[in-house]
Design a protein around this motif. Sequence first.
Motif, PDB file in Angstrom:
ATOM      1  N   GLU A  41     -49.844  25.244 -11.121  1.00  0.00           N
ATOM      2  CA  GLU A  41     -49.102  24.935  -9.907  1.00  0.00           C
ATOM      3  C   GLU A  41     -49.911  25.468  -8.731  1.00  0.00           C
ATOM      4  OE1 GLU A  41     -44.451  25.119 -10.439  1.00  0.00           O
ATOM      5  OE2 GLU A  41     -45.383  26.898 -11.309  1.00  0.00           O
ATOM      6  N   ILE A  42     -50.128  24.654  -7.733  1.00  0.00           N
ATOM      7  CA  ILE A  42     -50.989  25.060  -6.635  1.00  0.00           C
ATOM      8  C   ILE A  42     -50.478  24.499  -5.316  1.00  0.00           C
ATOM      9  CG2 ILE A  42     -52.578  23.102  -6.854  1.00  0.00           C
ATOM     10  CD1 ILE A  42     -54.858  25.101  -6.280  1.00  0.00           C
ATOM     11  N   GLY A  43     -50.637  25.294  -4.286  1.00  0.00           N
ATOM     12  CA  GLY A  43     -50.248  24.862  -2.950  1.00  0.00           C
ATOM     13  C   GLY A  43     -50.950  25.705  -1.906  1.00  0.00           C
ATOM     14  N   THR A  44     -51.349  25.090  -0.822  1.00  0.00           N
ATOM     15  CA  THR A  44     -52.043  25.799   0.248  1.00  0.00           C
ATOM     16  C   THR A  44     -51.174  25.977   1.486  1.00  0.00           C
ATOM     17  OG1 THR A  44     -52.967  23.783   1.231  1.00  0.00           O
ATOM     18  CG2 THR A  44     -54.227  24.826  -0.545  1.00  0.00           C
ATOM     19  N   GLY A  45     -50.011  25.375   1.496  1.00  0.00           N
ATOM     20  CA  GLY A  45     -49.169  25.412   2.676  1.00  0.00           C
ATOM     21  C   GLY A  45     -49.337  24.203   3.566  1.00  0.00           C
TER      22      GLY A  45
ATOM     23  N   THR B 257     -53.416  20.482   0.136  1.00  0.00           N
ATOM     24  CA  THR B 257     -52.897  20.605  -1.226  1.00  0.00           C
ATOM     25  C   THR B 257     -53.257  19.377  -2.060  1.00  0.00           C
ATOM     26  OG1 THR B 257     -51.054  21.997  -0.492  1.00  0.00           O
ATOM     27  CG2 THR B 257     -50.812  20.899  -2.613  1.00  0.00           C
ATOM     28  N   GLY B 258     -53.172  18.198  -1.475  1.00  0.00           N
ATOM     29  CA  GLY B 258     -53.541  16.978  -2.191  1.00  0.00           C
ATOM     30  C   GLY B 258     -55.000  16.976  -2.590  1.00  0.00           C
ATOM     31  N   VAL B 259     -55.874  17.407  -1.687  1.00  0.00           N
ATOM     32  CA  VAL B 259     -57.310  17.455  -1.990  1.00  0.00           C
ATOM     33  C   VAL B 259     -57.593  18.468  -3.086  1.00  0.00           C
ATOM     34  CG1 VAL B 259     -59.578  18.022  -1.069  1.00  0.00           C
ATOM     35  CG2 VAL B 259     -57.970  16.675   0.316  1.00  0.00           C
ATOM     36  N   VAL B 260     -56.998  19.661  -2.958  1.00  0.00           N
ATOM     37  CA  VAL B 260     -57.227  20.703  -3.959  1.00  0.00           C
ATOM     38  C   VAL B 260     -56.682  20.291  -5.317  1.00  0.00           C
ATOM     39  CG1 VAL B 260     -56.687  23.084  -4.584  1.00  0.00           C
ATOM     40  CG2 VAL B 260     -57.283  22.530  -2.225  1.00  0.00           C
TER      41      VAL B 260
ATOM     42  N   ILE C 126     -52.744  19.059 -20.475  1.00  0.00           N
ATOM     43  CA  ILE C 126     -53.072  19.656 -19.180  1.00  0.00           C
ATOM     44  C   ILE C 126     -52.217  19.012 -18.097  1.00  0.00           C
ATOM     45  CG2 ILE C 126     -55.436  20.215 -19.853  1.00  0.00           C
ATOM     46  CD1 ILE C 126     -56.383  17.791 -18.259  1.00  0.00           C
ATOM     47  N   ASP C 127     -51.954  19.792 -17.052  1.00  0.00           N
ATOM     48  CA  ASP C 127     -51.137  19.270 -15.963  1.00  0.00           C
ATOM     49  C   ASP C 127     -51.422  20.091 -14.708  1.00  0.00           C
ATOM     50  OD1 ASP C 127     -49.333  17.720 -14.599  1.00  0.00           O
ATOM     51  OD2 ASP C 127     -47.591  18.911 -15.209  1.00  0.00           O
ATOM     52  N   VAL C 128     -51.360  19.434 -13.564  1.00  0.00           N
ATOM     53  CA  VAL C 128     -51.500  20.098 -12.263  1.00  0.00           C
ATOM     54  C   VAL C 128     -50.346  19.620 -11.395  1.00  0.00           C
ATOM     55  CG1 VAL C 128     -52.954  20.535 -10.262  1.00  0.00           C
ATOM     56  CG2 VAL C 128     -54.013  20.108 -12.491  1.00  0.00           C
ATOM     57  N   GLU C 129     -49.540  20.561 -10.942  1.00  0.00           N
ATOM     58  CA  GLU C 129     -48.375  20.219 -10.127  1.00  0.00           C
ATOM     59  C   GLU C 129     -48.575  20.737  -8.713  1.00  0.00           C
ATOM     60  OE1 GLU C 129     -43.511  20.826 -10.074  1.00  0.00           O
ATOM     61  OE2 GLU C 129     -44.709  21.347 -11.846  1.00  0.00           O
ATOM     62  N   PRO C 130     -48.669  19.866  -7.732  1.00  0.00           N
ATOM     63  CA  PRO C 130     -48.853  20.318  -6.347  1.00  0.00           C
ATOM     64  C   PRO C 130     -47.559  20.841  -5.743  1.00  0.00           C
ATOM     65  CG  PRO C 130     -48.734  17.938  -6.418  1.00  0.00           C
ATOM     66  CD  PRO C 130     -48.677  18.402  -7.847  1.00  0.00           C
ATOM     67  N   ARG C 131     -47.693  21.876  -4.935  1.00  0.00           N
ATOM     68  CA  ARG C 131     -46.585  22.421  -4.154  1.00  0.00           C
ATOM     69  C   ARG C 131     -46.958  22.264  -2.687  1.00  0.00           C
ATOM     70  NH1 ARG C 131     -42.100  22.957  -7.323  1.00  0.00           N
ATOM     71  NH2 ARG C 131     -42.579  24.045  -9.277  1.00  0.00           N
ATOM     72  N   PHE C 132     -46.534  21.182  -2.113  1.00  0.00           N
ATOM     73  CA  PHE C 132     -47.023  20.795  -0.789  1.00  0.00           C
ATOM     74  C   PHE C 132     -46.572  21.738   0.325  1.00  0.00           C
ATOM     75  CE2 PHE C 132     -47.070  16.811  -3.231  1.00  0.00           C
ATOM     76  CZ  PHE C 132     -48.404  16.451  -3.056  1.00  0.00           C
ATOM     77  N   ASN C 133     -45.417  22.347   0.168  1.00  0.00           N
ATOM     78  CA  ASN C 133     -44.877  23.170   1.245  1.00  0.00           C
ATOM     79  C   ASN C 133     -44.916  24.663   0.922  1.00  0.00           C
ATOM     80  OD1 ASN C 133     -44.185  20.839   2.766  1.00  0.00           O
ATOM     81  ND2 ASN C 133     -42.339  20.595   1.508  1.00  0.00           N
ATOM     82  N   GLU C 134     -45.716  25.040  -0.060  1.00  0.00           N
ATOM     83  CA  GLU C 134     -45.779  26.450  -0.447  1.00  0.00           C
ATOM     84  C   GLU C 134     -47.235  26.893  -0.554  1.00  0.00           C
ATOM     85  OE1 GLU C 134     -43.089  27.688  -3.681  1.00  0.00           O
ATOM     86  OE2 GLU C 134     -42.526  25.565  -3.801  1.00  0.00           O
ATOM     87  N   LYS C 135     -47.432  28.195  -0.433  1.00  0.00           N
ATOM     88  CA  LYS C 135     -48.726  28.796  -0.688  1.00  0.00           C
ATOM     89  C   LYS C 135     -48.627  29.578  -2.002  1.00  0.00           C
ATOM     90  CE  LYS C 135     -50.416  29.425   4.049  1.00  0.00           C
ATOM     91  NZ  LYS C 135     -50.927  30.424   5.033  1.00  0.00           N
ATOM     92  N   LEU C 136     -49.197  29.000  -3.037  1.00  0.00           N
ATOM     93  CA  LEU C 136     -49.118  29.689  -4.331  1.00  0.00           C
ATOM     94  C   LEU C 136     -50.207  29.183  -5.259  1.00  0.00           C
ATOM     95  CD1 LEU C 136     -47.817  27.675  -6.724  1.00  0.00           C
ATOM     96  CD2 LEU C 136     -45.751  28.053  -5.411  1.00  0.00           C
TER      97      LEU C 136
END
Length: 225
Positions: A133-137, A142-145, A172-182
């Motif tokens: 799970e990844i998000g840049t805020g 976040t989409g690019v990462v 494998i899976d990658v879940e974006p968190r568009f509104n979070e930094k994590l």
Amino acid sequence: MGGDSMGWVIGLSLLAAVLLLFPFTSLWIHVAYRRSGEDDQLTLRFLWLWGLIRFRYRVPMEDISRKGLNVREKMDTNARDKGKTLRDRINWAAVKRARKQWAFLRENIVYLTGVIRRFLSRIVCERFTWYTEIGTGDAAETGVVTGLVWGIKSSFIGVAGSHIRWDRSPDIDVEPRFNEKLLHTDLDCIIRFRIGYAILAVIRLFTRMRRKGSEGKWQNTLSKA
């Protein structure tokens, strides 16, 4: 007295059976890595004789980070101190010596690669799951990462699949968190291989080193490279 003798015979027979079957037994290695924020956890579990013998080791990630930082600081210090004399140490003799050492290493690394590839082909991956799970805020970042992480994971699976065997398909899976930094990632992997294959690989490497002029020559060559 007869009972003692019978006990010795049974004990020696069991020992001989274990030694005889030892190369045909399998070793399981369970790797579990989890990162949540700044917290890293890496655990290794070793299982032998179908789980009758177990060993667990938790890798101290904080110590590794400190050592890595210390090594980097030392390298920076050495680079500043020795930068002035670097030009003095580079000459035609050093270049020729480096070419000979590189030719020696290249010839042997090709062989070592073959030995390692042969051993890896005997490894079976029973389970491989890797969730992130990844998000840049920022939604766009976040989409690019997320796409970058997907590419890294897919490339890793492709390379690993060309060397080892999958008992089941990787998950494998990658879940974006568009509104979070994590950043949260969870990797779980179990591989197994027969002890005999590992012993055979070590014997082949040792035989190759002796054929090329003993292990000391390897160490000297590597230290001079």
